[in-house]
Design a protein around this motif. Structure first.
Motif, short mmCIF file in Angstrom:
data_model
loop_
_atom_site.label_atom_id
_atom_site.label_comp_id
_atom_site.label_asym_id
_atom_site.label_seq_id
_atom_site.Cartn_x
_atom_site.Cartn_y
_atom_site.Cartn_z
N HIS A 189 -79.56 116.46 -46.87
CA HIS A 189 -79.99 115.20 -46.26
C HIS A 189 -81.51 115.23 -46.04
N PRO A 190 -82.22 114.17 -46.48
CA PRO A 190 -83.69 114.20 -46.34
C PRO A 190 -84.17 114.36 -44.90
N GLU A 191 -83.43 113.80 -43.95
CA GLU A 191 -83.88 113.90 -42.55
C GLU A 191 -83.73 115.33 -42.03
N LYS A 219 -81.21 114.22 -55.51
CA LYS A 219 -80.82 112.83 -55.23
C LYS A 219 -79.90 112.82 -54.03
N PHE A 220 -80.13 111.84 -53.17
CA PHE A 220 -79.32 111.75 -51.96
C PHE A 220 -79.15 110.28 -51.61
N GLY A 225 -77.29 103.41 -47.50
CA GLY A 225 -77.29 102.98 -48.90
C GLY A 225 -78.57 103.32 -49.64
N ARG A 226 -79.55 103.88 -48.95
CA ARG A 226 -80.82 104.18 -49.61
C ARG A 226 -80.69 105.39 -50.55
N HIS A 227 -81.27 105.24 -51.74
CA HIS A 227 -81.25 106.35 -52.71
C HIS A 227 -82.56 107.11 -52.61
N ASP A 232 -89.45 110.40 -53.20
CA ASP A 232 -89.28 109.80 -51.86
C ASP A 232 -89.34 110.89 -50.79
N LEU A 233 -88.72 112.02 -51.11
CA LEU A 233 -88.70 113.13 -50.14
C LEU A 233 -90.13 113.65 -49.91
#
Ligand code: SAH
Ligand code: SF4
Ligand code: F3S
Length: 490
Positions: A189-191, A219-220, A225-227, A232-233
């Motif tokens: 998870h990015p967070e 990819k996450f 719903g955000r890809h 992005d990370l």
């Protein structure tokens, strides 16, 4: 009395990170790290199966410990990591004095496994499901991402850290054991990643290296719903206060998308360095390897990297002597290395891995002497390319994050030689005061060899405010493949 732990690590950065985390979690249980296996109560080997040689090393280290374990039956010997997952019961047969066999997807269980051996004396086996043994979902859940709390004192130095952003691999290159021992590709998870980076920065970390077997396939999909892609990370963690440099390894050529290259160009803390292994310069070989691209694609991708990110440094891995590699195919690889301008390349002789596609389908038909010769020949070409690349830097001034003292260039009684890396991952050695370790300094480049660039500190004024000063030994360069956690590495 304090209980003592020894851990020996082989393999890739994932293993280095796993060992750091294992040591951290056992330290919280009161264990102290020691550097001689015979001094320890707990003796762990964090293992690698990528080539036969890595496994042989561990089996012989285990063999050497047999007598010691017989004399001290209360001591616990553990085999962790990829070989534990791959060999499982075979380890029991080849090294019956082993008490714990724990795969990379089960490391969170280690404290319980140790407690269980202490209680019962019985062998503890904790491994994940095989890839064909159950549904994708069940196999995925059997490989748990191991992300316990970080402990800065467990790293070679506190200002550099690895951060796992994915586990596993789904590419199934035909020669490779990794997808079976590390399980299905799963992104974190990015967070959670952002929180770990924040925590590391809070503890004085300045450089993070994001880890994934194919890191650019990250990819996450978040619950909203955000890809998320790697680009992005990178943007998400870029502004973390205290973080000065962000790197990521290893990239898969087919997933080198423009959004990622734009991010590398536009985000100033992201290093202009891409490790994108090509493996071979011959299309027939690439096809048998199932690398999913052609040499023409790779060359085009390389041109795109250089066009989008001016000055970017690119490095690669190669396998020589893969099944059916003719002199002509090898020549194509030599041509690619001569022309591609890689900063450096890691070259490996093909080592058949049981139950991989290549081992099932193709004979290992290149003799060992030929593999050896091709390895040396390719290395010689790469060394000439690296030397030319390094010489071009003479006269430039570069920013170097000082990682430690250089043991290689230590002069007896002479001034201290420091070593560090540029934003393009070039290694620079120069004279300086040890208080510069952990800081970023400007160095004027004066001399170069194939492996190292030498220079002089322009000014001892450091770049970016920093109070961190560390006497810790040299950081772990990403290519150092055999090391013990917490030991000097140069
Ligand atoms: N995930 C990364 C690294 C995988 S292992 C990637 O895809 O690039 C690191 C390197 O070991 C590989 O790039 C490859 O060059 C080499 N390697 C993997 N399997 C091998 C084998 N069976 N024999 C020899 N080298 C191998
Ligand atoms: Fe192995 Fe290929 Fe996955 Fe890299 S991408 S880990 S070489 S299967
Ligand atoms: Fe080796 Fe496992 Fe890494 S096989 S290369 S330690 S993922």
């Amino acid at each position: 009395m304090t209980k003592k732990l020894y851990i020996e690590t082989v393999g890739c950065q994932m293993n280095v990170l796993d060992s750091e985390l294992v040591v951290g979690s056992l330290r919280r249980l009161g264990y102290e790290l020691v550097y001689q296996p015979t001094d320890a109560d707990l003796i762990f080997f964090n293992t690698c199966s990528v080539r036969q040689h890595a496994e042989d090393k561990i089996y012989s280290a285990l063999g050497r410990l047999r007598g010691h374990k017989q004399r001290h039956p209360h001591k616990i010997v553990g085999v962790l990591g990829c070989m534990a997952q791959k060999d499982q019961e075979i380890i029991k047969r080849r090294a019956p004095h082993v008490d714990i066999i724990c795969g990379p997807g089960q490391l969170a269980q280690l404290p319980q496994l140790v407690a269980e051996v202490q209680k019962t004396g019985d062998l503890q086996l904790a491994v994940s499901l095989g890839r064909a043994e159950a549904s994708r979902h069940d196999v995925e859940t059997s490989f748990e991402s191991y992300d316990p709390a970080r402990d800065p004192s467990m790293r070679p130095n506190p200002f550099q850290a690895y951060v796992r952003i994915m586990i596993g691999c789904d590419k199934f290159c035909t020669y490779c054991i990794v997808p079976s021992v590390r399980g299905p590709e799963q992104s974190r998870h990015p967070e959670q990643i952002a929180a770990e980076v924040r925590q590391l920065a809070g503890e004085g970390c300045k450089e993070v290296t994001l880890l994934g077997q194919t890191v650019n396939s990250y990819k996450f999909q978040s619950p909203d719903g955000r890809h998320w892609r790697l680009s992005d990370l990178l943007a998400r963690i870029h502004d973390t206060p205290g973080i000065e440099r962000i790197k990521f390894v290893t990239n898969f050529p087919k997933d080198m998308t423009d959004d990622l290259l734009d991010a590398v160009r536009d985000l100033p803390k992201v290093c202009s360095y891409l490790h994108v292994p090509v493996q071979s310069g011959c299309n027939d070989v690439l096809k048998r390897m199932k690398r999913l691209y052609t040499v023409e694609y790779y060359r085009e991708m390389l041109a795109r990297c250089r066009e989008k990110v001016p000055g970017v440094a690119v490095s690669s891995d190669f396998i020589v002597g893969f099944c059916g590699e003719t002199e002509e195919s090898f020549q194509r690889t030599c041509d690619l290395v001569s022309e591609a301008g890689f900063k450096n390349s890691f070259i490996f002789k093909y080592s058949p891995r049981p139950s991989t596609k290549a081992d099932d389908l193709y004979p290992d038909d290149v003799p060992e002497e030929v593999k050896k010769r091709r390895n040396n020949d390719l290395l010689a070409i790469q060394n000439a390319v690296s030397l030319a690349d390094h010489r071009r830097k003479i006269g430039e001034t570069v920013e170097v994050l000082v990682e430690g003292t250089s043991k290689t260039f230590e002069k007896r009684g002479g001034p201290v030689q420091l070593t560090g890396r540029t934003m393009t991952d070039h290694i620079v050695v120069f004279e300086g005061n040890e208080r510069l370790i952990g800081r970023t300094v400007r160095v004027q480049i004066e001399e170069a060899t194939s492996f190292t660039i030498f220079g002089t500190v322009e000014t001892e004024e450091t770049i970016g405010a920093s109070e961190t000063c560390c006497e810790a030994p040299m950081a772990a360069p990403h290519d150092a493949s055999h090391r013990r956690v917490g030991l000097p590495l140069v």
